[in-house]
Design a protein around this motif. Structure first.
Motif, PDB file in Angstrom:
ATOM      1  N   THR A 309      41.883  75.537 -15.006  1.00 53.74           N
ATOM      2  CA  THR A 309      41.064  74.381 -14.802  1.00 53.74           C
ATOM      3  C   THR A 309      39.739  74.820 -15.418  1.00 53.74           C
ATOM      4  O   THR A 309      38.950  73.774 -15.390  1.00 53.74           O
ATOM      5  CB  THR A 309      40.833  73.842 -13.401  1.00 53.74           C
ATOM      6  OG1 THR A 309      40.721  74.658 -12.502  1.00 53.74           O
ATOM      7  CG2 THR A 309      42.082  73.015 -12.927  1.00 53.74           C
ATOM      8  N   ARG A 320      45.618  86.422  -9.988  1.00 56.99           N
ATOM      9  CA  ARG A 320      45.925  85.415  -9.038  1.00 56.99           C
ATOM     10  C   ARG A 320      47.193  84.496  -8.883  1.00 56.99           C
ATOM     11  O   ARG A 320      47.801  84.345  -7.744  1.00 56.99           O
ATOM     12  CB  ARG A 320      44.778  84.509  -9.009  1.00 56.99           C
ATOM     13  CG  ARG A 320      43.567  84.937  -8.566  1.00 56.99           C
ATOM     14  CD  ARG A 320      42.092  84.117  -8.840  1.00 56.99           C
ATOM     15  NE  ARG A 320      42.185  83.166  -7.808  1.00 56.99           N
ATOM     16  CZ  ARG A 320      41.326  82.018  -7.668  1.00 56.99           C
ATOM     17  NH1 ARG A 320      40.363  81.785  -8.580  1.00 56.99           N
ATOM     18  NH2 ARG A 320      41.208  81.295  -6.738  1.00 56.99           N
ATOM     19  N   GLU A 357      51.896  74.672  -4.560  1.00 57.29           N
ATOM     20  CA  GLU A 357      50.803  74.059  -3.408  1.00 57.29           C
ATOM     21  C   GLU A 357      49.701  75.133  -3.744  1.00 57.29           C
ATOM     22  O   GLU A 357      48.570  74.863  -3.932  1.00 57.29           O
ATOM     23  CB  GLU A 357      51.151  73.628  -2.195  1.00 57.29           C
ATOM     24  CG  GLU A 357      51.824  72.407  -1.910  1.00 57.29           C
ATOM     25  CD  GLU A 357      50.987  71.398  -2.623  1.00 57.29           C
ATOM     26  OE1 GLU A 357      49.850  71.309  -2.390  1.00 57.29           O
ATOM     27  OE2 GLU A 357      51.705  70.732  -3.387  1.00 57.29           O
ATOM     28  N   LYS A 358      49.744  76.530  -3.521  1.00 56.80           N
ATOM     29  CA  LYS A 358      49.008  77.447  -3.510  1.00 56.80           C
ATOM     30  C   LYS A 358      48.323  77.533  -4.899  1.00 56.80           C
ATOM     31  O   LYS A 358      47.070  77.467  -4.861  1.00 56.80           O
ATOM     32  CB  LYS A 358      49.512  78.808  -3.303  1.00 56.80           C
ATOM     33  CG  LYS A 358      49.973  79.059  -1.691  1.00 56.80           C
ATOM     34  CD  LYS A 358      50.119  80.346  -1.208  1.00 56.80           C
ATOM     35  CE  LYS A 358      50.668  80.376  -0.008  1.00 56.80           C
ATOM     36  NZ  LYS A 358      51.240  81.548   0.390  1.00 56.80           N
ATOM     37  N   LYS A 360      47.952  75.389  -6.949  1.00 53.80           N
ATOM     38  CA  LYS A 360      46.828  74.094  -7.372  1.00 53.80           C
ATOM     39  C   LYS A 360      45.452  74.242  -6.690  1.00 53.80           C
ATOM     40  O   LYS A 360      44.663  73.662  -7.165  1.00 53.80           O
ATOM     41  CB  LYS A 360      47.580  72.788  -6.370  1.00 53.80           C
ATOM     42  CG  LYS A 360      48.663  72.014  -7.586  1.00 53.80           C
ATOM     43  CD  LYS A 360      49.159  70.950  -6.715  1.00 53.80           C
ATOM     44  CE  LYS A 360      50.581  70.652  -7.403  1.00 53.80           C
ATOM     45  NZ  LYS A 360      51.509  69.609  -6.654  1.00 53.80           N
ATOM     46  N   HIS A 361      45.350  75.496  -5.783  1.00 53.66           N
ATOM     47  CA  HIS A 361      43.940  75.618  -5.596  1.00 53.66           C
ATOM     48  C   HIS A 361      42.893  76.097  -6.449  1.00 53.66           C
ATOM     49  O   HIS A 361      41.911  75.701  -6.458  1.00 53.66           O
ATOM     50  CB  HIS A 361      43.917  76.781  -4.269  1.00 53.66           C
ATOM     51  CG  HIS A 361      44.515  76.172  -3.104  1.00 53.66           C
ATOM     52  ND1 HIS A 361      43.988  75.272  -2.343  1.00 53.66           N
ATOM     53  CD2 HIS A 361      45.712  77.012  -2.138  1.00 53.66           C
ATOM     54  CE1 HIS A 361      44.788  74.843  -1.382  1.00 53.66           C
ATOM     55  NE2 HIS A 361      45.564  76.190  -1.220  1.00 53.66           N
ATOM     56  N   PHE A 362      43.761  76.407  -7.753  1.00 53.27           N
ATOM     57  CA  PHE A 362      42.627  76.977  -8.493  1.00 53.27           C
ATOM     58  C   PHE A 362      43.332  76.784 -10.136  1.00 53.27           C
ATOM     59  O   PHE A 362      43.015  77.246 -11.037  1.00 53.27           O
ATOM     60  CB  PHE A 362      42.566  78.405  -8.608  1.00 53.27           C
ATOM     61  CG  PHE A 362      43.876  79.318  -8.562  1.00 53.27           C
ATOM     62  CD1 PHE A 362      44.292  79.632  -7.310  1.00 53.27           C
ATOM     63  CD2 PHE A 362      44.282  80.050  -9.796  1.00 53.27           C
ATOM     64  CE1 PHE A 362      45.679  80.441  -7.397  1.00 53.27           C
ATOM     65  CE2 PHE A 362      45.463  80.633  -9.725  1.00 53.27           C
ATOM     66  CZ  PHE A 362      46.001  80.947  -8.631  1.00 53.27           C
TER      67      PHE A 362
END
Ligand code: ASP
Ligand code: MG
Length: 436
Positions: A309, A320, A357-358, A360-362
């Motif tokens: 992003t 990551r 889901e995880k 999508k945090h970054f």
């Protein structure tokens, strides 16, 4: 001296066992050492018998007994050769009483498959006038660690098993099983008889290890998809490893590593067409007019696209991403990156939603299911100028859309992702363009 390993389907019925004995008998001048799997289907039956004993308290060996006794009767052999099934009865009763099944006991239960099949085949050879003796592998020196269910042979086995070469008659050795230092029975993991064969081959310095199955070697494509597919005369160990992932299910290359490391060729053959030459797997590559060996595919793959992003891939971004897969013990198969995105494939859907889901945090994440990997394998791929062009022209002309491409660092594998529904079409067109 050669090692001949026969899989479950090769010893699945009295007729097959007779044929195997005939095949062995016709190769006596090469001094065979035979390794045998359980009669086809028996390992599965043993596993479910053990589970049933533990969960329902029922110890039932009738079906297993019948399976072996039918074979023995038909071959005209003495029933006493499988008298050890009596101790299987006791073992299962014990499990039923305790209502408990440890990995250690599970291995002991599974060992009965090979212990019976080896005795049957040795007796059948004797009956045909071929001197033979059955060996439980651990009595011949197969000592392993105590990782039950997936035990690893200890380094000294290579020396110990070497004595098999001195047998005056044809030794028929149980595949798949061993004992740990404390004398407890272990198994080498499902399909482990190939591993046994490779280890024995390395121990006796065999001139060749033959893996006898029900297919005539490794094929240029899945014959169910491509009827024109042919058996490949030679592949390298690396090529075979790439193909194994795609379910060229003949054998798992990992299991033949002990042989290949010593430079012993491993030949895959069919007991249904014993006169055919099959496929030889060896370490050295040979110069070949065709740089490509096979086209493989794997369906029901999930593709995960991860887009940073931030403007550019920040450092630590890949780490990551992989960290998240690591947390879920999820193997990643193909990876391809661009300046701002990473595409990865995984074999099955398990944990994919949690992983997404995880991530999508970054990052922005898109999960695409129902994809397939198509893979062209060949040692000569890296030097074959223009080959990539031919590959993508061939699939493009069939109207197949390509989602991701990767030319592995080993340069023996050109892989790309298409929609699952297009997979067969892509394989057929590539086989036609490059291998027919
Ligand atoms: N009988 C064992 C199995 O079914 C080992 C083998 O067949 O290689 O996994
Ligand atoms: Mg097998």
């Amino acid at each position: 001296m050669i090692v001949m390993k026969f899989g479950g389907s090769s010893v699945g019925s009295p007729e097959r066992i007779r044929e195997v004995a005939r095949i062995i008998g016709s190769r006596l001048e090469r001094k065979p050492i035979v390794v045998v799997s359980a009669v086809g289907g028996v390992t599965d039956m043993l596993i479910s018998a053990a589970q049933k004993a533990a969960s329902e308290g029922k110890a039932d060996t009738a079906e297993l007994r019948k399976k072996h006794e039918d074979i023995i009767t038909e071959l005209g052999l003495d029933r006493a050769i499988i008298s050890e099934l009596d101790s299987l009865d006791e073992l299962l009763s014990g499990i039923a009483q305790l209502g408990e099944l440890s990995p250690r006991i599970m291995d002991k239960v599974q060992s009965f498959g090979e212990r019976c099949s080896s005795k049957i085949l040795a007796a059948c050879l004797e009956k045909q006038g071929i001197g033979s003796r059955a060996f439980d592998a651990y009595d011949a020196g197969m000592i392993t660690d105590d990782n039950f269910g997936n035990a690893e042979p200890l380094p000294e086995v290579f020396e110990k098993l070497g004595a098999l070469s001195e047998s005056p008659v044809v030794p028929v050795v149980t595949g798949f099983i061993g004992k740990d230092r404390e004398g407890r029975i272990t198994t080498l993991g499902r399909g482990g008889s190939d591993y046994t064969a490779a280890i024995i081959g390395a121990a006796v310095d065999a001139e060749e290890i033959q893996i006898w199955t029900d297919v005539n070697g490794i094929m240029t494509a899945d014959p169910k998809v491509v009827p024109e597919a042919k058996s490949i005369p030679r592949v390298t160990f690396d090529e075979a490893s790439e193909l194994a992932y795609f379910g060229a299910k003949v054998l798992h290359p990992k299991t033949i590593r002990p042989a290949v490391r010593k430079g012993i060729p491993v030949r895959v053959l069919s007991t249904f067409e014993p006169e055919k030459k099959g496929t030889v797997i060896s370490i050295e590559s040979e110069k070949d007019s065709n740089p490509l060996k096979a086209i493989a595919s794997k369906k029901r793959i999930t593709l995960i696209n991860v887009v940073s992003t931030r403007m550019l891939l920040a450092h630590g971004f890949l780490a990551r991403i992989f960290q998240v897969f690591e947390e879920h013990h999820k193997p990643v198969d193909m990876v391809s990156t661009s300046e701002v995105s990473v595409s990865l494939t995984v074999d099955n859907d398990e944990h994919v939603d949690e992983i997404a889901e995880k991530l999508k945090h970054f990052a922005k994440v898109k999960v695409m299911r129902e994809k397939a990997i198509i893979c062209a394998v060949g040692q000569g791929l890296s030097e074959a100028v223009g080959l990539c062009g031919r590959v993508f022209t061939a699939v493009g002309s069939e109207g197949v859309n390509v989602h991701m491409i990767s030319l592995g660092a080993s340069e023996i594998n050109l892989s790309f992702i298409v929609d699952d529904k297009d997979a067969d079409k892509a394989v057929k067109s590539l086989h036609k363009e490059l291998l027919e």
